[in-house]
Scaffold this motif. Structure first.
Motif, short mmCIF file in Angstrom:
data_model
loop_
_atom_site.label_atom_id
_atom_site.label_comp_id
_atom_site.label_asym_id
_atom_site.label_seq_id
_atom_site.Cartn_x
_atom_site.Cartn_y
_atom_site.Cartn_z
N GLY A 34 0.77 -1.24 0.00
CA GLY A 34 0.00 0.00 0.00
C GLY A 34 0.80 1.28 0.00
N LEU A 38 -1.31 4.77 -0.28
CA LEU A 38 -1.33 5.74 0.81
C LEU A 38 -0.79 7.09 0.35
CD1 LEU A 38 -0.08 3.20 3.43
CD2 LEU A 38 -2.23 4.47 3.69
N SER A 41 -3.38 8.74 -1.99
CA SER A 41 -4.57 9.19 -1.25
C SER A 41 -4.28 10.44 -0.43
CB SER A 41 -5.09 8.07 -0.35
OG SER A 41 -5.45 6.94 -1.13
N GLN A 63 -3.64 -2.82 5.05
CA GLN A 63 -4.81 -2.51 5.88
C GLN A 63 -4.39 -1.91 7.22
OE1 GLN A 63 -7.14 -5.90 7.32
NE2 GLN A 63 -8.97 -4.90 6.51
N HIS A 66 -3.26 1.62 6.69
CA HIS A 66 -4.43 2.45 6.40
C HIS A 66 -5.18 2.79 7.68
CE1 HIS A 66 -8.82 2.74 5.13
NE2 HIS A 66 -8.25 3.81 4.63
N LEU A 74 -9.42 6.26 0.82
CA LEU A 74 -8.74 5.03 0.42
C LEU A 74 -9.49 3.81 0.94
CD1 LEU A 74 -6.37 3.34 -0.72
CD2 LEU A 74 -5.15 3.78 1.43
N PRO A 76 -8.69 -0.21 0.99
CA PRO A 76 -7.92 -1.42 0.66
C PRO A 76 -8.87 -2.60 0.43
CG PRO A 76 -7.14 -0.37 2.69
CD PRO A 76 -8.47 0.21 2.38
#
Length: 218
Positions: A34, A38, A41, A63, A66, A74, A76
């Motif tokens: 991610g 990230l 976003s 996750q 996030h 965002l 996931p």
């Protein structure tokens, strides 16, 4: 090289599938842990990004990060991207697709993104003037994708060398530190570009296989 038509209606829904609303969205395929999702976003709070990752360990890492950052734009998602796209996305819905450093499939070139029949379906989900960003550290992968864009898909694109200080993904950081050439194609969908899936609505978790086989018999 000719490419057969993608059989979208035969695609099984991902496990625990949930449909999404038909509103503008960006999608990253193979989002890994991610890092890019990230970053994107944070930089684009007005855009919604769905970051799809198939590998469970990588998805859990994304996750967790996030949850720490709490970015509301965002989402996931743990899923195989191809069936998820077929079941979830609407025609002309996606503003940007990101496919960053995909598996080059050295022993199975038919599974490379622009060699797959699915790529036509992917483009049908893309908004007019929307883009697909395809990045790789393998020059032959980019060269082949260029040929496919010119000869098969007839899509305009811009080829870019990725800056040495770019750090969008863990792979990108590693490749650039090694001194490897990283490149990307920014592929654009022109207005009035037609695919065979422009009227195909998302299956939304339905399995169409049985009904198709029945109609074939009749």
């Amino acid at each position: 090289m000719s490419i057969r038509q993608f059989q979208a209606q035969r695609m099984h829904a991902p496990r625990d599938f949930q449909s999404i609303e038909n509103s503008p969205v960006c999608v990253e395929i193979g989002a890994g842990k991610g890092k890019h999702a990230l970053l994107f976003s944070r930089q684009h709070p007005h855009l919604k990004l769905i970051a799809v990752e198939r590998t469970r360990e990588k998805f859990i890492a994304m996750q967790k990060q996030h949850q720490l950052e709490g970015l509301p734009n965002l989402k996931p998602l743990h899923a195989d991207a191809i069936p998820w796209v077929v079941h979830a996305l609407y025609p002309n819905q996606v503003q940007q697709f990101f496919i960053l450093y995909p598996n080059p499939e050295p022993h199975n070139p038919a599974q490379r993104w622009l060699n797959m029949p699915f790529f036509e379906f992917l483009i049908s989900r893309l908004h007019s003037n929307g883009t697909v960003t395809l990045a790789s550290n393998i020059p032959e992968y980019i060269d082949e994708a260029e040929q496919q864009l010119q000869n098969i898909w007839k899509l305009p694109y811009e080829k870019q060398v990725i800056a040495q200080d770019s750090a969008r993904t863990h792979f990108e950081i590693k490749y650039l530190e090694r001194g490897e050439l990283c490149q990307q194609l920014i592929i654009q969908k022109p207005e009035n570009y037609l695919t065979r899936f422009d009227e195909f609505q998302p299956l939304q978790g339905k399995n169409m296989q049985t009904s198709i086989e029945k109609s074939d018999v009749e």
